[in-house]
Design a protein around this motif. Structure first.
Motif, PDB file in Angstrom:
ATOM      1  N   PHE A 259      30.725  39.706  47.513  1.00 20.31           N
ATOM      2  CA  PHE A 259      32.156  39.706  47.854  1.00 20.31           C
ATOM      3  C   PHE A 259      32.869  40.413  46.698  1.00 20.31           C
ATOM      4  CE2 PHE A 259      35.936  36.466  48.278  1.00 20.31           C
ATOM      5  CZ  PHE A 259      36.815  37.520  48.492  1.00 20.31           C
ATOM      6  N   PRO A 260      33.240  41.723  46.859  1.00 18.83           N
ATOM      7  CA  PRO A 260      33.840  42.479  45.757  1.00 18.83           C
ATOM      8  C   PRO A 260      35.336  42.244  45.622  1.00 18.83           C
ATOM      9  CG  PRO A 260      33.560  43.914  47.646  1.00 18.83           C
ATOM     10  CD  PRO A 260      33.015  42.563  48.053  1.00 18.83           C
ATOM     11  N   VAL A 261      35.801  42.089  44.405  1.00 17.00           N
ATOM     12  CA  VAL A 261      37.225  41.986  44.112  1.00 17.00           C
ATOM     13  C   VAL A 261      37.531  42.868  42.900  1.00 17.00           C
ATOM     14  CG1 VAL A 261      37.712  39.729  45.134  1.00 17.00           C
ATOM     15  CG2 VAL A 261      36.744  39.833  42.848  1.00 17.00           C
ATOM     16  N   GLU A 262      38.386  43.843  43.106  1.00 18.31           N
ATOM     17  CA  GLU A 262      38.751  44.775  42.037  1.00 18.31           C
ATOM     18  C   GLU A 262      39.965  44.255  41.285  1.00 18.31           C
ATOM     19  OE1 GLU A 262      40.146  49.472  41.587  1.00 18.31           O
ATOM     20  OE2 GLU A 262      39.595  48.650  43.547  1.00 18.31           O
ATOM     21  N   PHE A 263      39.931  44.375  39.957  1.00 18.09           N
ATOM     22  CA  PHE A 263      41.087  43.955  39.178  1.00 18.09           C
ATOM     23  C   PHE A 263      41.321  44.918  38.014  1.00 18.09           C
ATOM     24  CE2 PHE A 263      37.438  41.838  37.296  1.00 18.09           C
ATOM     25  CZ  PHE A 263      37.652  41.876  35.932  1.00 18.09           C
ATOM     26  N   PRO A 264      42.589  45.097  37.632  1.00 13.92           N
ATOM     27  CA  PRO A 264      42.898  46.017  36.528  1.00 13.92           C
ATOM     28  C   PRO A 264      42.891  45.294  35.188  1.00 13.92           C
ATOM     29  CG  PRO A 264      44.930  45.260  37.499  1.00 13.92           C
ATOM     30  CD  PRO A 264      43.814  44.574  38.265  1.00 13.92           C
ATOM     31  N   VAL A 265      42.591  46.035  34.150  1.00 15.78           N
ATOM     32  CA  VAL A 265      42.767  45.547  32.781  1.00 15.78           C
ATOM     33  C   VAL A 265      43.434  46.658  31.980  1.00 15.78           C
ATOM     34  CG1 VAL A 265      40.847  43.895  32.743  1.00 15.78           C
ATOM     35  CG2 VAL A 265      40.435  46.297  32.168  1.00 15.78           C
TER      36      VAL A 265
ATOM     37  N   ASP B 145      32.916  34.684  53.609  1.00 12.52           N
ATOM     38  CA  ASP B 145      32.809  35.493  52.392  1.00 12.52           C
ATOM     39  C   ASP B 145      32.907  34.650  51.124  1.00 12.52           C
ATOM     40  OD1 ASP B 145      32.353  37.923  53.528  1.00 12.52           O
ATOM     41  OD2 ASP B 145      34.233  38.857  52.910  1.00 12.52           O
ATOM     42  N   PHE B 146      33.551  33.496  51.229  1.00 10.81           N
ATOM     43  CA  PHE B 146      33.731  32.659  50.049  1.00 10.81           C
ATOM     44  C   PHE B 146      32.442  31.981  49.596  1.00 10.81           C
ATOM     45  CE2 PHE B 146      38.001  32.798  51.990  1.00 10.81           C
ATOM     46  CZ  PHE B 146      38.689  33.361  50.923  1.00 10.81           C
ATOM     47  N   LYS B 147      31.393  32.106  50.398  1.00 10.41           N
ATOM     48  CA  LYS B 147      30.104  31.536  50.019  1.00 10.41           C
ATOM     49  C   LYS B 147      29.196  32.574  49.357  1.00 10.41           C
ATOM     50  CE  LYS B 147      30.315  28.215  53.835  1.00 10.41           C
ATOM     51  NZ  LYS B 147      29.681  27.732  55.097  1.00 10.41           N
ATOM     52  N   LYS B 148      29.666  33.815  49.294  1.00  8.43           N
ATOM     53  CA  LYS B 148      28.876  34.898  48.704  1.00  8.43           C
ATOM     54  C   LYS B 148      29.143  35.007  47.190  1.00  8.43           C
ATOM     55  CE  LYS B 148      29.231  37.700  52.932  1.00  8.43           C
ATOM     56  NZ  LYS B 148      29.766  38.969  53.493  1.00  8.43           N
ATOM     57  N   PRO B 149      28.238  35.664  46.450  1.00  9.05           N
ATOM     58  CA  PRO B 149      28.533  35.947  45.037  1.00  9.05           C
ATOM     59  C   PRO B 149      29.793  36.797  44.923  1.00  9.05           C
ATOM     60  CG  PRO B 149      26.208  36.334  45.509  1.00  9.05           C
ATOM     61  CD  PRO B 149      26.874  36.116  46.840  1.00  9.05           C
ATOM     62  N   VAL B 150      30.731  36.353  44.131  1.00  9.22           N
ATOM     63  CA  VAL B 150      31.987  37.085  43.942  1.00  9.22           C
ATOM     64  C   VAL B 150      31.804  38.036  42.763  1.00  9.22           C
ATOM     65  CG1 VAL B 150      34.457  36.928  43.500  1.00  9.22           C
ATOM     66  CG2 VAL B 150      33.306  35.162  44.867  1.00  9.22           C
ATOM     67  N   ILE B 151      31.965  39.324  43.036  1.00 11.97           N
ATOM     68  CA  ILE B 151      31.739  40.352  42.022  1.00 11.97           C
ATOM     69  C   ILE B 151      33.061  40.985  41.637  1.00 11.97           C
ATOM     70  CG2 ILE B 151      30.558  42.509  41.470  1.00 11.97           C
ATOM     71  CD1 ILE B 151      28.687  40.075  41.958  1.00 11.97           C
ATOM     72  N   GLY B 152      33.436  40.838  40.376  1.00  9.07           N
ATOM     73  CA  GLY B 152      34.634  41.485  39.866  1.00  9.07           C
ATOM     74  C   GLY B 152      34.349  42.933  39.512  1.00  9.07           C
ATOM     75  N   ILE B 153      35.237  43.811  39.915  1.00  7.74           N
ATOM     76  CA  ILE B 153      35.147  45.220  39.516  1.00  7.74           C
ATOM     77  C   ILE B 153      36.283  45.458  38.529  1.00  7.74           C
ATOM     78  CG2 ILE B 153      35.165  47.615  40.289  1.00  7.74           C
ATOM     79  CD1 ILE B 153      34.254  46.585  43.046  1.00  7.74           C
ATOM     80  N   CYS B 154      35.918  45.475  37.270  1.00  5.07           N
ATOM     81  CA  CYS B 154      36.874  45.569  36.157  1.00  5.07           C
ATOM     82  C   CYS B 154      37.220  47.041  35.948  1.00  5.07           C
ATOM     83  CB  CYS B 154      36.246  44.961  34.912  1.00  5.07           C
ATOM     84  SG  CYS B 154      37.291  44.965  33.465  1.00  5.07           S
ATOM     85  N   ASN B 155      38.422  47.432  36.342  1.00  5.27           N
ATOM     86  CA  ASN B 155      38.760  48.850  36.435  1.00  5.27           C
ATOM     87  C   ASN B 155      39.792  49.257  35.383  1.00  5.27           C
ATOM     88  OD1 ASN B 155      39.082  51.482  37.284  1.00  5.27           O
ATOM     89  ND2 ASN B 155      39.298  50.960  39.448  1.00  5.27           N
TER      90      ASN B 155
END
Length: 570
Positions: A74-80, A35-45
């Motif tokens: 490769f989705p990664v959700e993060f809070p703001v 998964d670390f070779k895929k585009p990493v997509i941040g989900i800014c929530n």
């Protein structure tokens, strides 16, 4: 874009100790090595239980993730920081720029190749877009969507009715028990305000700028099609990363002009001006307050939604949504403006249809000949002010009256209901020191409730002038965003009760009948109010916030600084 060129490879593609640390701690979530070779997509929530409009965004994020995964990302959700319009004091606008900084640094400091911006409530959309512009990585907006139309005793109700209820309380036609009953019926489902308030205006802004997939603005929050759009957006952002399609490619001068034209046609919130100017400042596109008037002047209102009209966002979606509106504006728009799906804006609305001409009309038979926005100039507002003609009273568009001046919101609240107050329907209410620096944060108090004794006479509108803002759900003949504000020491700061003022919207002027010499003499005697605080973010804000005609952003945040990876000491 080749996978080897992904920005995230600066973290996950490293060898030795650094690569070990970056990957090992992520693997505690059960992430396989490939998964670390895929585009990493941040989900800014911007989900938060203190932001009721956005409380469903955690569920929406899951649908975005599905789209990212099926497209090979490769989705990664993060809070703001989330800005809840209904609860946050002293005003959510005070923290828009802070939230944008949170977004910018969260994106810049992490191994992200692209980002999905999940937003909904008034300030969450502009703050996320501003922050993303400052980094300029591929980005797509997914709005939370409007709530369903409220229903009370067989009638449709929405947020704009709050202002009518407030007047009703003063008139004695509504009591607290009735108000409690209506509370249960107003917010009919999850989502943001069901009218063309600021939240809906921001969703329309994002779509008309080309930052969303077609149809995003009006799909109700609880409609399954909102989840489908979220999933499609998740898939699309992975493609955008591979194409290296960034905000700077989409947010051209043409895109900003399309958004201004669209806002005029929908009767959007006056807050649109502040937010669009701030976004333009971040991405580096020259945009001035006067451009809003030039581009809006010949655009009538063709969308029949409250507060300027009759219907609700749910109705707009059923009538064809924003694509149907854009199609009606075809001859006015820059058709070749690029959007996030890789198509031009005209390609996106080419097959759109209007299914209800009572809700979406046309420029030949508009809902209102009055445009959604006008910019005023004159010796009261040397750097401009705004008014929303579509939500104002026709008989007050050219009006001369004597000023009744309130030096602060506290002064206004203390005196406005005094039966001995010398005021009549021809008076002009003036509220000072509620601008960006003066309050600070520029609260939505510009549509001042009228004096009780006038409401009881049946007076429902008066000319009102302030250096503050008005809720997008509000209405009336209200002049806003006076610049320079009173706290900055311009002519507005020295207006006095009894001064004669003329508002002339057709000629775009706002004048006090005083000579330049008299104004200059008064300014010699003017003293600024003491600072609200000398610590923390609020102090930083008051020292660096720009005036309303520049978007009320912080001066050191102008200009896109790019997505360079910060060097660290690992």
């Amino acid at each position: 874009m080749e996978k080897e060129n992904l920005r995230s490879r600066n973290w996950f593609g490293r060898t030795g100790k650094d690569g070990f640390i970056y990957r090992a701690w992520m693997k505690n979530n059960g992430i396989p090595d490939h998964d670390f070779k895929k585009p990493v997509i941040g989900i800014c929530n911007t989900w938060s239980e203190l932001t009721p409009c956005n409380v469903h965004l955690r569920d929406l994020a899951d649908h975005v993730k599905r789209g990212v995964l099926e497209a090979g990302g490769f989705p990664v959700e993060f809070p703001v920081m989330s800005l809840g319009e209904t609860l946050m004091k002293p005003t959510a606008m005070l923290f828009r720029n802070l939230a944008s900084m949170d977004v910018e640094e969260s994106i810049r400091g992490n191994p992200l190749d692209g980002v999905v911006l999940l937003c909904g409530c008034d300030k969450t959309t502009p703050s996320l877009v501003m922050g993303a512009c400052s980094v300029n990585l591929p980005a797509i907006v997914v709005s939370g969507g409007p709530m369903l139309t409220g229903r009370y005793k067989g009638a449709s109700i929405g947020t704009s009715d709050v202002w009518r209820l407030a007047a009703g309380l003063e008139e004695g036609t509504v009591n607290e028990a009735q108000l409690r009953e209506m509370e249960e019926a107003l917010c009919h489902s999850q989502g943001h305000c069901a009218v063309m308030g600021t939240a809906s205006t921001m969703a329309c802004m994002a779509e008309s700028l080309g930052l969303t997939l077609p149809g995003n603005a009006a799909i109700p929050a609880v409609d399954a099609r909102r989840k489908v759009l979220a999933r499609q957006s998740g898939s699309r952002i992975v493609e955008m990363v591979r194409e290296d399609l960034k905000p700077s490619d989409i947010l051209t001068r043409a895109a900003f002009e399309n958004a201004i034209i669209t806002n005029a046609a929908i009767g959007g919130s006056t807050n649109f001006v502040l937010h669009l100017l701030a976004i333009a400042g971040r991405i580096g596109v020259p945009l001035e307050l006067g451009d809003f008037d030039t581009l809006s002047r010949d655009i009538p209102m063709i969308v029949n939604l409250q507060p300027s009209g009759q219907f609700f966002m749910e109705d707009l979606y059923d009538a064809g949504g924003l694509p149907a509106v854009l199609k009606e504006l075809d001859t006015h728009l820059h058709k070749d403006a690029l959007t996030v799906n890789g198509k031009t804006i005209s390609e996106n609305y080419r097959d759109a249809q209007c299914y209800n001409t009572a809700i979406i009309t046309n420029t030949r038979q508009p809902v209102s000949a009055g445009t959604g926005l006008a910019v005023l100039t004159g010796n009261i507002c040397e750097q401009g002010a705004v008014i929303k003609p579509s939500a104002a009273s026709a008989h007050l568009m050219q009006h001369t009256g004597t000023a009744l001046v309130f030096e602060s919101i506290e002064d206004y609240k203390q005196r406005i209901q005094d039966d001995t107050l010398e005021v009549d329907e021809n008076s002009i209410l003036v509220l000072k020191n509620v601008g960006p620096k003066g309050y600070p944060g520029m609260p939505e108090v510009g549509n001042m409730t009228l004096p009780k004794k006038l409401l009881q006479k049946g007076i429902t509108d008066m000319v009102r002038i302030s250096d503050g803002r008005m809720s997008g759900t509000g209405f009336g003949t209200v002049v806003l965003h006076v610049a320079p504000e009173a706290a900055a020491g311009g002519n507005f700061s020295v207006l006095r009760t009894g001064d004669l003022i003329t508002l002339d919207v057709p000629n775009r002027t706002l004048q006090v009948h005083l000579s330049d010499a008299e104004l200059a003499e008064r300014k010699k005697q003017w003293q600024p109010l003491p600072p609200h605080t000398t610590r923390g973010y609020v102090h930083l804000y008051t020292q660096h916030v720009q005036q309303a005609h520049l978007g009320a952003d912080l001066d050191f945040l102008n200009g896109s600084s790019g997505a360079n990876v910060t060097k660290d000491s690992h």
